[in-house]
Scaffold this motif. Sequence first.
Motif, PDB file in Angstrom:
ATOM      1  N   ARG A  74       5.805  13.577   1.543  1.00 28.94           N
ATOM      2  CA  ARG A  74       5.233  13.535   2.885  1.00 28.94           C
ATOM      3  C   ARG A  74       4.420  12.277   3.408  1.00 28.94           C
ATOM      4  NH1 ARG A  74       4.486  19.111   2.414  1.00 28.94           N
ATOM      5  NH2 ARG A  74       2.120  19.017   2.008  1.00 28.94           N
ATOM      6  N   LYS A  75       3.932  11.640   2.312  1.00 27.96           N
ATOM      7  CA  LYS A  75       3.128  10.587   2.246  1.00 27.96           C
ATOM      8  C   LYS A  75       4.077   9.359   2.346  1.00 27.96           C
ATOM      9  CE  LYS A  75      -1.154  11.511   2.456  1.00 27.96           C
ATOM     10  NZ  LYS A  75      -2.092  11.021   3.704  1.00 27.96           N
ATOM     11  N   ARG A  76       5.191   9.266   2.007  1.00 28.86           N
ATOM     12  CA  ARG A  76       6.229   7.964   1.763  1.00 28.86           C
ATOM     13  C   ARG A  76       6.278   7.270   3.218  1.00 28.86           C
ATOM     14  NH1 ARG A  76      11.075   8.328  -2.228  1.00 28.86           N
ATOM     15  NH2 ARG A  76      10.656   6.077  -2.472  1.00 28.86           N
ATOM     16  N   PRO A  77       6.401   7.834   4.316  1.00 26.24           N
ATOM     17  CA  PRO A  77       6.440   7.127   5.498  1.00 26.24           C
ATOM     18  C   PRO A  77       5.145   6.126   5.708  1.00 26.24           C
ATOM     19  CG  PRO A  77       7.042   9.217   5.986  1.00 26.24           C
ATOM     20  CD  PRO A  77       6.311   9.392   4.490  1.00 26.24           C
ATOM     21  N   GLU A  78       4.088   6.247   5.101  1.00 30.13           N
ATOM     22  CA  GLU A  78       2.683   5.772   5.218  1.00 30.13           C
ATOM     23  C   GLU A  78       2.809   4.325   4.379  1.00 30.13           C
ATOM     24  OE1 GLU A  78      -0.882   7.821   4.920  1.00 30.13           O
ATOM     25  OE2 GLU A  78       0.191   9.553   5.738  1.00 30.13           O
ATOM     26  N   THR A  79       3.784   4.295   3.541  1.00 31.90           N
ATOM     27  CA  THR A  79       3.962   3.072   2.790  1.00 31.90           C
ATOM     28  C   THR A  79       4.152   1.854   3.414  1.00 31.90           C
ATOM     29  OG1 THR A  79       4.633   4.436   0.841  1.00 31.90           O
ATOM     30  CG2 THR A  79       5.264   2.148   0.831  1.00 31.90           C
ATOM     31  N   TRP A  80       3.588   0.667   3.132  1.00 27.33           N
ATOM     32  CA  TRP A  80       3.846  -0.555   3.736  1.00 27.33           C
ATOM     33  C   TRP A  80       3.763  -1.817   3.039  1.00 27.33           C
ATOM     34  CZ3 TRP A  80      -0.075  -4.017   3.724  1.00 27.33           C
ATOM     35  CH2 TRP A  80      -1.329  -3.557   3.695  1.00 27.33           C
ATOM     36  N   ARG A 117      -8.499  14.829 -12.586  1.00 23.20           N
ATOM     37  CA  ARG A 117      -8.786  16.085 -13.630  1.00 23.20           C
ATOM     38  C   ARG A 117      -8.657  17.489 -12.871  1.00 23.20           C
ATOM     39  NH1 ARG A 117     -12.394  12.268 -15.810  1.00 23.20           N
ATOM     40  NH2 ARG A 117     -13.852  12.341 -14.428  1.00 23.20           N
ATOM     41  N   THR A 118      -8.723  17.139 -11.337  1.00 21.85           N
ATOM     42  CA  THR A 118      -8.752  18.675 -10.842  1.00 21.85           C
ATOM     43  C   THR A 118      -7.619  18.865  -9.756  1.00 21.85           C
ATOM     44  OG1 THR A 118     -10.245  17.829  -9.187  1.00 21.85           O
ATOM     45  CG2 THR A 118     -11.280  18.928 -11.079  1.00 21.85           C
ATOM     46  N   ALA A 119      -7.109  17.576  -9.221  1.00 24.29           N
ATOM     47  CA  ALA A 119      -6.123  17.767  -8.156  1.00 24.29           C
ATOM     48  C   ALA A 119      -4.722  18.389  -8.478  1.00 24.29           C
ATOM     49  CB  ALA A 119      -5.647  16.296  -7.650  1.00 24.29           C
ATOM     50  N   GLU A 120      -4.333  19.145  -7.480  1.00 25.19           N
ATOM     51  CA  GLU A 120      -3.058  19.979  -7.651  1.00 25.19           C
ATOM     52  C   GLU A 120      -2.263  19.220  -6.674  1.00 25.19           C
ATOM     53  OE1 GLU A 120      -3.173  24.033  -7.008  1.00 25.19           O
ATOM     54  OE2 GLU A 120      -4.975  24.465  -8.626  1.00 25.19           O
ATOM     55  N   VAL A 121      -1.305  18.483  -7.059  1.00 29.08           N
ATOM     56  CA  VAL A 121      -0.261  17.394  -6.555  1.00 29.08           C
ATOM     57  C   VAL A 121       1.135  18.083  -6.404  1.00 29.08           C
ATOM     58  CG1 VAL A 121       0.480  15.217  -6.160  1.00 29.08           C
ATOM     59  CG2 VAL A 121      -1.801  15.659  -6.781  1.00 29.08           C
ATOM     60  N   SER A 122       1.597  18.361  -5.183  1.00 26.24           N
ATOM     61  CA  SER A 122       3.192  18.671  -5.278  1.00 26.24           C
ATOM     62  C   SER A 122       4.219  17.728  -4.839  1.00 26.24           C
ATOM     63  CB  SER A 122       3.327  19.958  -4.287  1.00 26.24           C
ATOM     64  OG  SER A 122       3.208  19.389  -3.169  1.00 26.24           O
ATOM     65  N   ARG A 123       5.228  17.859  -5.331  1.00 20.94           N
ATOM     66  CA  ARG A 123       6.575  16.750  -5.001  1.00 20.94           C
ATOM     67  C   ARG A 123       6.411  16.831  -3.303  1.00 20.94           C
ATOM     68  NH1 ARG A 123      10.480  14.556  -7.745  1.00 20.94           N
ATOM     69  NH2 ARG A 123      10.224  16.077  -9.455  1.00 20.94           N
ATOM     70  N   SER A 162       0.809  -1.171   0.060  1.00 20.52           N
ATOM     71  CA  SER A 162       0.130  -0.127  -0.034  1.00 20.52           C
ATOM     72  C   SER A 162       0.797   1.256  -0.106  1.00 20.52           C
ATOM     73  CB  SER A 162      -0.959  -0.045   1.293  1.00 20.52           C
ATOM     74  OG  SER A 162      -1.878   1.135   1.230  1.00 20.52           O
ATOM     75  N   SER A 163       0.502   2.455  -0.832  1.00 14.30           N
ATOM     76  CA  SER A 163       1.452   3.462  -0.894  1.00 14.30           C
ATOM     77  C   SER A 163       0.637   4.744  -1.274  1.00 14.30           C
ATOM     78  CB  SER A 163       2.253   3.116  -1.990  1.00 14.30           C
ATOM     79  OG  SER A 163       2.976   4.430  -2.268  1.00 14.30           O
ATOM     80  N   PRO A 164       0.212   5.600  -0.204  1.00  9.75           N
ATOM     81  CA  PRO A 164      -0.476   6.667  -0.466  1.00  9.75           C
ATOM     82  C   PRO A 164       0.130   7.674  -1.342  1.00  9.75           C
ATOM     83  CG  PRO A 164      -0.889   5.996   1.763  1.00  9.75           C
ATOM     84  CD  PRO A 164       0.135   5.344   1.224  1.00  9.75           C
ATOM     85  N   ALA A 165       1.659   7.748  -1.121  1.00 12.10           N
ATOM     86  CA  ALA A 165       2.408   8.546  -1.998  1.00 12.10           C
ATOM     87  C   ALA A 165       2.229   8.110  -3.543  1.00 12.10           C
ATOM     88  CB  ALA A 165       4.116   8.193  -1.543  1.00 12.10           C
ATOM     89  N   ALA A 166       2.278   6.792  -3.910  1.00 13.78           N
ATOM     90  CA  ALA A 166       1.990   6.282  -5.283  1.00 13.78           C
ATOM     91  C   ALA A 166       0.776   6.755  -5.804  1.00 13.78           C
ATOM     92  CB  ALA A 166       2.151   4.839  -5.479  1.00 13.78           C
ATOM     93  N   HIS A 167      -0.441   6.753  -5.046  1.00 16.27           N
ATOM     94  CA  HIS A 167      -1.700   7.344  -5.290  1.00 16.27           C
ATOM     95  C   HIS A 167      -1.707   8.700  -5.728  1.00 16.27           C
ATOM     96  CE1 HIS A 167      -5.850   8.220  -5.001  1.00 16.27           C
ATOM     97  NE2 HIS A 167      -5.675   9.024  -4.246  1.00 16.27           N
ATOM     98  N   LEU A 168      -1.020   9.597  -4.995  1.00 11.01           N
ATOM     99  CA  LEU A 168      -0.778  11.015  -5.443  1.00 11.01           C
ATOM    100  C   LEU A 168      -0.119  11.299  -6.712  1.00 11.01           C
ATOM    101  CD1 LEU A 168      -0.286  12.736  -1.888  1.00 11.01           C
ATOM    102  CD2 LEU A 168      -2.410  12.557  -3.329  1.00 11.01           C
ATOM    103  N   ALA A 169       0.878  10.414  -6.819  1.00  9.63           N
ATOM    104  CA  ALA A 169       1.898  10.292  -7.952  1.00  9.63           C
ATOM    105  C   ALA A 169       1.072   9.927  -9.191  1.00  9.63           C
ATOM    106  CB  ALA A 169       3.064   9.545  -7.901  1.00  9.63           C
ATOM    107  N   ILE A 170       0.366   8.964  -9.119  1.00  6.07           N
ATOM    108  CA  ILE A 170      -0.620   8.664 -10.063  1.00  6.07           C
ATOM    109  C   ILE A 170      -1.555   9.639 -10.311  1.00  6.07           C
ATOM    110  CG2 ILE A 170      -2.475   7.060 -10.910  1.00  6.07           C
ATOM    111  CD1 ILE A 170       0.289   5.759 -10.712  1.00  6.07           C
ATOM    112  N   LEU A 171      -1.906  10.359  -9.616  1.00  7.41           N
ATOM    113  CA  LEU A 171      -2.876  11.661 -10.005  1.00  7.41           C
ATOM    114  C   LEU A 171      -2.148  12.493 -10.746  1.00  7.41           C
ATOM    115  CD1 LEU A 171      -4.778  12.246  -6.523  1.00  7.41           C
ATOM    116  CD2 LEU A 171      -5.424  10.947  -8.417  1.00  7.41           C
TER     117      LEU A 171
END
Length: 458
Positions: free
Chosen positions: A386-392, A375-381, A237-246
């Motif tokens: 900041r989400k990477r520590p939640e990866t498992w 289509r609408t999200a503004e995602v920054s690096r 599971s990776s919330p960081a990957a989710h944001l990057a995919i967006l």
Amino acid sequence: MSVQPVESRVVLPFSSTVAGPAPLTWGQKAVLQDIRESGFSLNASGAQALAEGDTAETLAARLSSLVSRHPALRVRLDTDAQGRDSQVVVGSGEVAVEVLDFGGEDDPVEVGKYIDQLWLDWLLTPFDHYRDLPIRFGVVRQHGVALYRVPCYNHLVIDGTAITMLMDEFTTGRPAGGAMHLLDLAERERTPQALKANDRSLNYWESHLRDIPPRTFGEPVHPDGRQGKRFWHARFSSPAAHLAILAIAQRTGMDTSRVLFGVIVTALGRAVGLSTLTAKVISSNRFRPGMAEVIAPIAQNSLVIVDLAGATLDQVIARGRRALLAGGLHAYYDPERLNELMVRLDAERGYQAQVSCRINDRRMTTRRMTDELARTAEVSRDQILRKRPETWFSWDGTLDHLHEQAFITVEDHGDTVHLQLIFDMACFTEEQIENFAHGVEQVAIEAAFDPDAPAGCG
């Protein structure tokens, strides 16, 4: 479990004038083949909270109406005069709601654990295709109040889209399904038009299967597998990957499913050193005329080949998109004819060959929401990092058998890329699998803001 319900049943009749024998549809043949090869039940099950005022009796009445309306929910397997698998849609019978009553003194937390275990048990318990109706339905009550419904469907008669339509009808009362039903589909697949589509698909498969190796990832080289077991399943599971995919989807204008596919195949290529990946991808045929709303299993394996060598990440994602489109256009065929084709090609090559990698994005609810967000999200690096520590990542256990060498599934979880991974560990090292999983996150982050980042495969 520290709580045990009192069990009872509410039984009601169903009836319909739409009934009779029929050959299996191509989608049903594909599901039945998967069930037999994998040894898995391939059921669909879960638990949903009920609206206030629902009772076991009203739910049984809705279930009776649902089964009466939809031929797919009245199917039993049979054998035709030539000994081939066939089906019979029954015209009448009885359907039961299994009622589980807990007392008011029972701990709600323990009741919740019981419900979770119940739907999981039903998920893993095979239907008797020749005797059972392809639906099982439970209602959980506590202190006399109906709290949850627990439906379980036999995948032999539905796919994910069909389940969504059936559940909407069950909840709202609005009839689901289009003009064509399961028996109509079985008849349609014997028409010249359908047989031409079958021929086109088989020609595509033949052109791509002729030169494949015996196994996608080579022969087993670690006979003891991992910790003495060959077949392992894991989760990532990776919330960081989710944001990057967006961010990638927004930048490229592609949907998240195609972006995820490109990221997954790149990470797999890096982890195991592949320059070309050949995989089976489960594709929907609902874009075909008349099939958008049919209650039946419409998804079948497509064949997808992606060249990874010397490419940038954006090029791999674009190549994956084109390969998915080509494969999806040729994913409607009679599996029996495909099996005959593969036997013939094996004889011509002089060795048996199998595409032993399968990738499946089975998100139903979160895929649409994620595409809308892209289509609408503004995602920054910084947001991503900041989400990477939640990866498992976790190794979850073993299986007795796996038909593929690798089966990678994108699960329906919001705000994260959640993968279910099943691997034959006689063909991989533990390090390769963990590198692959974490590589999905790494590839997604690299591609989020750098279209020229190298894929680094091969």
